[in-house]
Design a protein around this motif. Structure first.
Motif, PDB file in Angstrom:
ATOM      1  N   TYR A   1       0.840  -1.192   0.000  1.00 25.06           N
ATOM      2  CA  TYR A   1       0.000   0.000   0.000  1.00 25.06           C
ATOM      3  C   TYR A   1       0.880   1.249   0.000  1.00 25.06           C
ATOM      4  O   TYR A   1       1.882   1.271   0.698  1.00 25.06           O
ATOM      5  CB  TYR A   1      -0.888  -0.014   1.244  1.00 25.06           C
ATOM      6  CG  TYR A   1      -2.153   0.755   1.041  1.00 25.06           C
ATOM      7  CD1 TYR A   1      -2.336   1.982   1.622  1.00 25.06           C
ATOM      8  CD2 TYR A   1      -3.163   0.248   0.229  1.00 25.06           C
ATOM      9  CE1 TYR A   1      -3.493   2.700   1.415  1.00 25.06           C
ATOM     10  CE2 TYR A   1      -4.320   0.958   0.023  1.00 25.06           C
ATOM     11  CZ  TYR A   1      -4.490   2.189   0.603  1.00 25.06           C
ATOM     12  OH  TYR A   1      -5.636   2.900   0.391  1.00 25.06           O
ATOM     13  N   PRO A   2       0.530   2.286  -0.742  1.00 23.54           N
ATOM     14  CA  PRO A   2       1.441   3.415  -0.907  1.00 23.54           C
ATOM     15  C   PRO A   2       1.889   4.095   0.368  1.00 23.54           C
ATOM     16  O   PRO A   2       3.024   4.550   0.449  1.00 23.54           O
ATOM     17  CB  PRO A   2       0.639   4.401  -1.757  1.00 23.54           C
ATOM     18  CG  PRO A   2      -0.315   3.579  -2.497  1.00 23.54           C
ATOM     19  CD  PRO A   2      -0.634   2.405  -1.649  1.00 23.54           C
ATOM     20  N   SER A   3       1.022   4.210   1.353  1.00 24.11           N
ATOM     21  CA  SER A   3       1.488   4.882   2.566  1.00 24.11           C
ATOM     22  C   SER A   3       0.805   4.280   3.783  1.00 24.11           C
ATOM     23  O   SER A   3      -0.350   3.907   3.740  1.00 24.11           O
ATOM     24  CB  SER A   3       1.217   6.377   2.504  1.00 24.11           C
ATOM     25  OG  SER A   3      -0.106   6.608   2.120  1.00 24.11           O
ATOM     26  N   ILE A   4       1.566   4.191   4.852  1.00 23.90           N
ATOM     27  CA  ILE A   4       1.084   3.618   6.109  1.00 23.90           C
ATOM     28  C   ILE A   4       1.369   4.637   7.207  1.00 23.90           C
ATOM     29  O   ILE A   4       2.457   5.195   7.261  1.00 23.90           O
ATOM     30  CB  ILE A   4       1.821   2.304   6.424  1.00 23.90           C
ATOM     31  CG1 ILE A   4       1.656   1.313   5.276  1.00 23.90           C
ATOM     32  CG2 ILE A   4       1.300   1.687   7.689  1.00 23.90           C
ATOM     33  CD1 ILE A   4       2.404   0.031   5.487  1.00 23.90           C
ATOM     34  N   PHE A   5       0.387   4.868   8.074  1.00 17.59           N
ATOM     35  CA  PHE A   5       0.563   5.828   9.157  1.00 17.59           C
ATOM     36  C   PHE A   5       0.456   5.078  10.471  1.00 17.59           C
ATOM     37  O   PHE A   5      -0.563   4.472  10.751  1.00 17.59           O
ATOM     38  CB  PHE A   5      -0.524   6.897   9.048  1.00 17.59           C
ATOM     39  CG  PHE A   5      -0.427   7.969  10.078  1.00 17.59           C
ATOM     40  CD1 PHE A   5      -1.230   7.954  11.200  1.00 17.59           C
ATOM     41  CD2 PHE A   5       0.469   9.009   9.930  1.00 17.59           C
ATOM     42  CE1 PHE A   5      -1.138   8.945  12.157  1.00 17.59           C
ATOM     43  CE2 PHE A   5       0.568  10.009  10.874  1.00 17.59           C
ATOM     44  CZ  PHE A   5      -0.245   9.971  11.988  1.00 17.59           C
ATOM     45  N   ILE A   6       1.499   5.128  11.268  1.00 17.77           N
ATOM     46  CA  ILE A   6       1.529   4.408  12.545  1.00 17.77           C
ATOM     47  C   ILE A   6       1.554   5.435  13.665  1.00 17.77           C
ATOM     48  O   ILE A   6       2.436   6.296  13.700  1.00 17.77           O
ATOM     49  CB  ILE A   6       2.764   3.514  12.620  1.00 17.77           C
ATOM     50  CG1 ILE A   6       2.728   2.525  11.460  1.00 17.77           C
ATOM     51  CG2 ILE A   6       2.800   2.772  13.924  1.00 17.77           C
ATOM     52  CD1 ILE A   6       3.866   1.566  11.455  1.00 17.77           C
TER      53      ILE A   6
ATOM     54  N   PHE B   1      13.379  16.303  -6.797  1.00 20.07           N
ATOM     55  CA  PHE B   1      13.525  15.025  -6.097  1.00 20.07           C
ATOM     56  C   PHE B   1      12.849  13.912  -6.877  1.00 20.07           C
ATOM     57  O   PHE B   1      13.430  12.844  -7.087  1.00 20.07           O
ATOM     58  CB  PHE B   1      12.898  15.152  -4.698  1.00 20.07           C
ATOM     59  CG  PHE B   1      12.800  13.865  -3.944  1.00 20.07           C
ATOM     60  CD1 PHE B   1      11.572  13.343  -3.601  1.00 20.07           C
ATOM     61  CD2 PHE B   1      13.932  13.172  -3.568  1.00 20.07           C
ATOM     62  CE1 PHE B   1      11.476  12.162  -2.903  1.00 20.07           C
ATOM     63  CE2 PHE B   1      13.845  11.986  -2.867  1.00 20.07           C
ATOM     64  CZ  PHE B   1      12.606  11.482  -2.538  1.00 20.07           C
ATOM     65  N   VAL B   2      11.627  14.171  -7.341  1.00 20.58           N
ATOM     66  CA  VAL B   2      10.888  13.128  -8.057  1.00 20.58           C
ATOM     67  C   VAL B   2      11.589  12.797  -9.364  1.00 20.58           C
ATOM     68  O   VAL B   2      11.703  11.621  -9.747  1.00 20.58           O
ATOM     69  CB  VAL B   2       9.438  13.597  -8.296  1.00 20.58           C
ATOM     70  CG1 VAL B   2       8.737  12.716  -9.276  1.00 20.58           C
ATOM     71  CG2 VAL B   2       8.687  13.618  -6.994  1.00 20.58           C
ATOM     72  N   ARG B   3      12.118  13.814  -9.999  1.00 20.81           N
ATOM     73  CA  ARG B   3      12.790  13.574 -11.277  1.00 20.81           C
ATOM     74  C   ARG B   3      14.039  12.722 -11.070  1.00 20.81           C
ATOM     75  O   ARG B   3      14.289  11.748 -11.796  1.00 20.81           O
ATOM     76  CB  ARG B   3      13.143  14.924 -11.894  1.00 20.81           C
ATOM     77  CG  ARG B   3      13.790  14.858 -13.245  1.00 20.81           C
ATOM     78  CD  ARG B   3      14.044  16.253 -13.787  1.00 20.81           C
ATOM     79  NE  ARG B   3      14.612  17.162 -12.809  1.00 20.81           N
ATOM     80  CZ  ARG B   3      15.899  17.314 -12.561  1.00 20.81           C
ATOM     81  NH1 ARG B   3      16.770  16.596 -13.228  1.00 20.81           N
ATOM     82  NH2 ARG B   3      16.317  18.162 -11.637  1.00 20.81           N
ATOM     83  N   VAL B   4      14.848  13.083 -10.060  1.00 24.42           N
ATOM     84  CA  VAL B   4      16.084  12.331  -9.803  1.00 24.42           C
ATOM     85  C   VAL B   4      15.754  10.899  -9.384  1.00 24.42           C
ATOM     86  O   VAL B   4      16.406   9.947  -9.802  1.00 24.42           O
ATOM     87  CB  VAL B   4      16.901  13.050  -8.706  1.00 24.42           C
ATOM     88  CG1 VAL B   4      18.047  12.202  -8.251  1.00 24.42           C
ATOM     89  CG2 VAL B   4      17.408  14.369  -9.234  1.00 24.42           C
TER      90      VAL B   4
ATOM     91  N   LEU C   1       3.558   9.055  -7.890  1.00 29.46           N
ATOM     92  CA  LEU C   1       4.317  10.127  -8.535  1.00 29.46           C
ATOM     93  C   LEU C   1       5.603   9.625  -9.174  1.00 29.46           C
ATOM     94  O   LEU C   1       5.991  10.102 -10.232  1.00 29.46           O
ATOM     95  CB  LEU C   1       4.652  11.218  -7.515  1.00 29.46           C
ATOM     96  CG  LEU C   1       3.462  12.002  -6.979  1.00 29.46           C
ATOM     97  CD1 LEU C   1       3.923  12.947  -5.888  1.00 29.46           C
ATOM     98  CD2 LEU C   1       2.798  12.771  -8.074  1.00 29.46           C
ATOM     99  N   VAL C   2       6.273   8.675  -8.511  1.00 28.49           N
ATOM    100  CA  VAL C   2       7.537   8.216  -9.087  1.00 28.49           C
ATOM    101  C   VAL C   2       7.375   6.936  -9.878  1.00 28.49           C
ATOM    102  O   VAL C   2       8.324   6.468 -10.480  1.00 28.49           O
ATOM    103  CB  VAL C   2       8.611   8.000  -7.996  1.00 28.49           C
ATOM    104  CG1 VAL C   2       8.862   9.259  -7.232  1.00 28.49           C
ATOM    105  CG2 VAL C   2       8.211   6.912  -7.075  1.00 28.49           C
ATOM    106  N   GLU C   3       6.180   6.369  -9.875  1.00 25.17           N
ATOM    107  CA  GLU C   3       5.895   5.141 -10.631  1.00 25.17           C
ATOM    108  C   GLU C   3       6.851   4.021 -10.266  1.00 25.17           C
ATOM    109  O   GLU C   3       7.431   3.367 -11.131  1.00 25.17           O
ATOM    110  CB  GLU C   3       5.954   5.407 -12.139  1.00 25.17           C
ATOM    111  CG  GLU C   3       4.788   6.251 -12.613  1.00 25.17           C
ATOM    112  CD  GLU C   3       5.136   6.984 -13.883  1.00 25.17           C
ATOM    113  OE1 GLU C   3       6.162   6.661 -14.493  1.00 25.17           O
ATOM    114  OE2 GLU C   3       4.383   7.897 -14.242  1.00 25.17           O
TER     115      GLU C   3
END
Lengths: 434, 488
Positions: free
Chosen positions: B89-94, B157-160, B201-203
């Protein structure tokens, strides 16, 4: 081909489960597009038609896709693009440019990104342009192929469109929409946004260049369709290698969706939000309990997953507070009840707490004021209370006005679940005044 | 099938789900099945212990030793993490209280299962560039960060990242762990929503794990964002705290004595604070020889032990818990106390600064001016105040007690008027008196209200507490309580 000749492959359960997990996770974590989006047929047709006119016939267009978070805007667009790019000449000609409002926070950065995505960095080189419009015109000019008189169609896809409207002078939007209105080059501007009032954000000159074409994705699924969607999301595709397992799994999913417990859980979810994303979250949590020893999803899994989704996080935090902090919260609750939600300061809370200690408490020790202040500050760090004004006037910290960010019912519920709560504290909480 | 196999630590069958999630190694499943069919060779299948079958015995043992009391939350975490070919899952919040082991468990899991990850604490990142650099360094090696420009934006950042992904394609899910994630809200506004959907975003197959003390409802931006998976780390119960604290006992004491000591300590401090870090800090300060090597007390005599220790613990609450005294000072003071019978005092007790005589009276006058309403000055400070109607002095509603509302500002003239009537000798309004008012402001015992430019009528507010002013008035033998309106 006769059925007897089809070789039936049997894999061990573990391998099957691993495949199932892979397929379903791809679906739920949005890494694979569905065959066709559910419940959006008319929107799909509309958008496809629009983009085809740009790609094939060279007509410039602009459209906004509007829908709440998680309703499938990006999914719809990607499905349409996939279908569009299946045609060979379209694939060769069309240039998609993807911009995102979260990443390209400035028009300058956006322009660099456009240059990069159109692969025109060498062409631009070190040229300095007078204005944004000149730069954009140069880029579009450069796309004109040598032998053909018309230039290649460009699809500008602007994600988080409303964030672009916050840029200075909205130059990017103005220029893109200007190009789409004038006959410079066939350009399609597609914006995706979650705000219904996005047109109010646009300046007058930008708004007038926009074609006012909006595609709304307000999900209109009925509950029966929602249930069908759940079943299809959980079912395996036809090309699953092990046919016996495929049948077993799909049958179990069918019985699952007919179970009353599951229907109730899904009904409560449907009542709170109809979009795909929250559904995928729920199914992901249920899927994580599937394993080789338990190769099917049971109704209790869904129930448990629903419970995890709908839990009140503040109640969980209240569970871990110390007794002193809990007493302070109860004192604040009483102050809120008596003075009807007016802000309070630490001195008032401490006063209330001391009254409780004198009159009713047997088990709570009389703590010193600095210790109570430390507990109060801990509550502030957890953001359960918040100071009312952030003015620079120097007010001593005991007299700063604060507000409690918890509801009466949340506190009472948390008290019921609190481990080893002393009875005098509970009774104090439930008494009406003081 | 493998029904009825339970985990002995958390007694739930769901532990078994994580086996498939972590290792798609067939060897795991085959051995597992084999033993089950032969009739229950093992009854405990904790998720970490089952990894024994993959020949990673050392991995298992290390992981087991490092994680305590957290089996259930660990199971949840493990089931969310994915094995190599699967998506996550793309993001997890703990979220959970401080010192409940969130960072510890996540780091141990990621390290022991040898998954590629980058961990950043948002406290260290004063600028976003530092955050990006650290992430790229950990995930892609040391040359990758040089591709970023000096003040990288999120777009850079996303491009790099995309560039580096193409060179080193992900066979496994990459994890980015952001600790103290509540500080992300105060950085640029687009940072938090972008990190939540970084996978899109970064695929690339990347998951962002956010750890925080504050609930998710406070994080949500105005127009919404991608909702992460929420996981709660429950806090330790009293029994679990006792177990954890008793683990590192001093070698010279027996474990029973030590756990009795921990019990007493928890009994005093548990109702105030449940933070493991704070408790172990208190503990480390109180672990010293004098407490235990009292000649009259035998090890088994816990009652006497309690009576000896209790006053020390109470004092510790006032001083050490409030961090007014450091651990070294505490030990020294206790050693001194054996020689003299002085009490251990914290800073606040030393807080009555030595002020000159007139400054003390100025402070007293300021306190009276702040906490008495102006209309009552006549009654307190004039010799002949005439008849005062009784109605003015009916017992007020508690809400308007000035001690609850805070000090009120007063003009300089009023301060001087009260000062002259309070001081018993005749005082001339010389510059030295006014100078003392300014020094009181510098000492932050008075606060100046209003603009600095107002030279003709400056206003002040008194910033000291009642205990402080009572202590001062005692030193000049001034009966403060008689003059306070709230104590009439």
């Amino acid at each position: 081909m006769s059925k007897r000749k089809v070789k039936e492959t049997h894999m061990p359960v573990g391998e099957c489960i691993s495949q199932v997990q892979m397929i379903l996770r791809e679906r739920f974590c949005h890494q694979r597009l569905p065959e066709k989006p559910v419940g959006m047929e008319s929107q799909h047709k509309h958008l496809l038609e629009l983009l085809r006119r740009t790609a094939v016939h060279g007509e410039s267009n602009s459209v906004l896709i509007v829908g709440p978070r998680g309703s499938g805007k990006t999914m719809l667009l990607n499905c349409v693009l996939r279908e569009l790019l299946e045609v060979k000449d379209v694939n060769k000609n069309v240039l998609p440019v993807h911009l995102n409002g979260l990443l390209q926070t400035d028009d300058r950065i956006a322009l660099k990104e456009i240059t990069r995505q159109l692969n025109l960095e060498n062409v631009v080189g070190d040229k300095v342009f007078g204005s944004f419009a000149e730069n954009l015109a140069f880029l579009l000019e450069a796309l004109k192929k040598g032998d053909r008189s018309s230039s290649r169609p460009v699809l500008f896809i602007l994600d988080e469109f409303d964030l672009f409207a916050h840029h200075k002078n909205q130059t990017l939007l103005y220029n893109l929409l200007d190009v789409s209105q004038s006959a410079q080059a066939p350009v399609a501007v597609i914006g995706l946004t979650c705000r219904l009032d996005v047109l109010e954000l646009l300046e007058k000159r930008v708004k007038s260049r926009f074609s006012h074409r909006q595609i709304h994705l307000l999900s209109s699924l009925s509950f029966i369709q929602y249930l069908d969607n759940v079943r299809s999301q959980l079912s395996l595709p036809q090309d699953f290698p092990d046919t016996k397992f495929y049948d077993e799994w799909n049958d179990s999913i069918k019985t699952l969706c007919e179970d009353q417990l599951v229907v109730d859980v899904l009904q409560s979810h449907y009542n709170s939000s109809k979009d795909f994303r929250s559904l995928h979250l729920l199914l992901m949590l249920a899927l994580s309990r599937v394993s080789a020893s338990k190769p099917a999803i049971k109704p209790t899994d869904l129930l448990e997953a629903s419970r995890v989704c709908m839990v009140d996080s503040k109640a969980n935090i209240l569970h871990g507070l110390s007794i002193l902090e809990l007493c302070l919260i109860i004192a604040m609750k009483h102050l809120n009840d008596i003075y009807e939600g007016e802000p309070f300061n630490f001195q008032m809370v401490h006063n209330e707490f001391k009254k409780f200690l004198q009159r009713k408490s047997h088990s709570i020790h009389n703590f010193d004021k600095p210790v109570v202040i430390k507990a109060f500050e801990h509550l502030q760090q957890l953001e359960l209370i918040k100071s009312m004004d952030s003015s620079t006037a120097k007010i001593q910290k005991e007299y700063q006005l604060m507000k409690l960010l918890l509801d009466h019912s949340q506190i009472m519920e948390a008290l019921q679940k609190y481990p080893q709560c002393p009875t005098d504290v509970k009774q104090w909480a439930m008494s009406a005044f003081g | 099938m493998q029904e009825g196999i339970q985990c002995s630590c958390c007694e739930s069958e769901q532990c078994l789900s994580v086996i498939r999630g972590i290792h798609s190694d067939d060897s795991v499943e085959k051995t597992f099945l084999g033993n089950g069919r032969n009739g229950d060779k093992h009854t405990c299948i904790c998720p970490i212990e089952t990894l024994v079958w993959t020949n990673d015995y050392t991995l298992v043992q290390r992981a087991r030793c490092n994680i305590d009391c957290h089996c259930l939350s660990m199971c949840h975490c493990l089931s969310m993490l994915s094995c190599s070919k699967q998506c996550s899952y793309p993001s997890i919040f703990i979220y959970g209280h401080r010192a409940t082991g969130k960072s510890h468990v996540i780091h141990t899991l990621l390290k022991e299962l040898e998954l590629p990850y980058a961990t950043v604490s948002c406290v260290e990142c004063v600028s976003v560039g530092l955050l990006f650099e650290q992430v790229l360094l950990s995930l892609f090696g040391s040359d990758s960060a040089s591709l970023l420009s000096r003040n990288p934006s999120l777009s850079d950042f996303v491009r790099v990242y995309k560039q580096l992904c193409v060179q080193a394609s992900a066979k496994q899910t990459r994890y980015i762990v952001l600790d103290r994630a509540e500080l992300l809200r105060d950085m640029e506004a687009n940072l938090l929503p972008a990190f939540l959907r970084l996978q899109e975003l970064v695929e690339d197959n990347v998951t962002v794990i956010l750890l925080s003390e504050i609930v998710w409802d406070k994080f949500r931006p105005n127009t919404g964002c991608f909702e992460p998976l929420l996981l709660h780390f429950p806090d330790y119960s009293k029994g679990e705290l006792q177990q954890i604290l008793s683990e590192d006992s001093h070698p010279s004491y027996s474990p029973e004595l030590y756990s009795a000591f921990i019990n007493i300590l928890l009994g005093v401090f548990y109702s105030v604070c449940r933070d493991l870090r704070e408790l172990s800090l208190r503990l480390s300060m109180l672990k010293f020889q004098p407490l235990f090597s009292l000649p009259s007390v035998k090890e088994s005599d816990t009652h006497k032990l309690w009576r000896n220790i209790e006053p020390h613990l109470k004092k510790a609450m006032q001083t050490v818990y409030l961090r007014e005294v450091s651990s070294v000072q505490w030990e020294q003071q206790l050693k001194m106390e054996e020689k003299e019978a002085g009490a251990v005092r914290g800073l606040s007790a030393h807080a009555h600064v030595e002020l000159p005589y007139y400054s003390k009276f100025l402070l007293i006058a300021a306190y009276l001016a702040s906490y008495n309403p102006a209309r009552t000055d006549k009654r307190f400070f004039l010799k002949h105040h005439g008849k005062i109607k009784k109605t003015n002095f009916l017992k007020k509603h508690e809400k308007t007690s000035n001690h609850l509302l805070g000090p009120k500002p007063f003009p300089l003239d009023r301060l001087l008027a009260i000062f002259y009537s309070v001081v018993d000798s005749r005082v001339a309004p010389t510059a030295s008196v006014f100078c003392q008012i300014s020094s009181l402001v510098t000492l932050q015992l008075l606060n100046q209200v209003g603009h600095d430019d107002q030279l003709d009528a400056p206003k002040y507010k008194c910033a000291v507490s009642l205990d402080f002013i009572l202590a001062i008035s005692r030193t000049v033998s001034f009966d403060m309580v008689k003059y306070l309106y709230d104590f009439l």
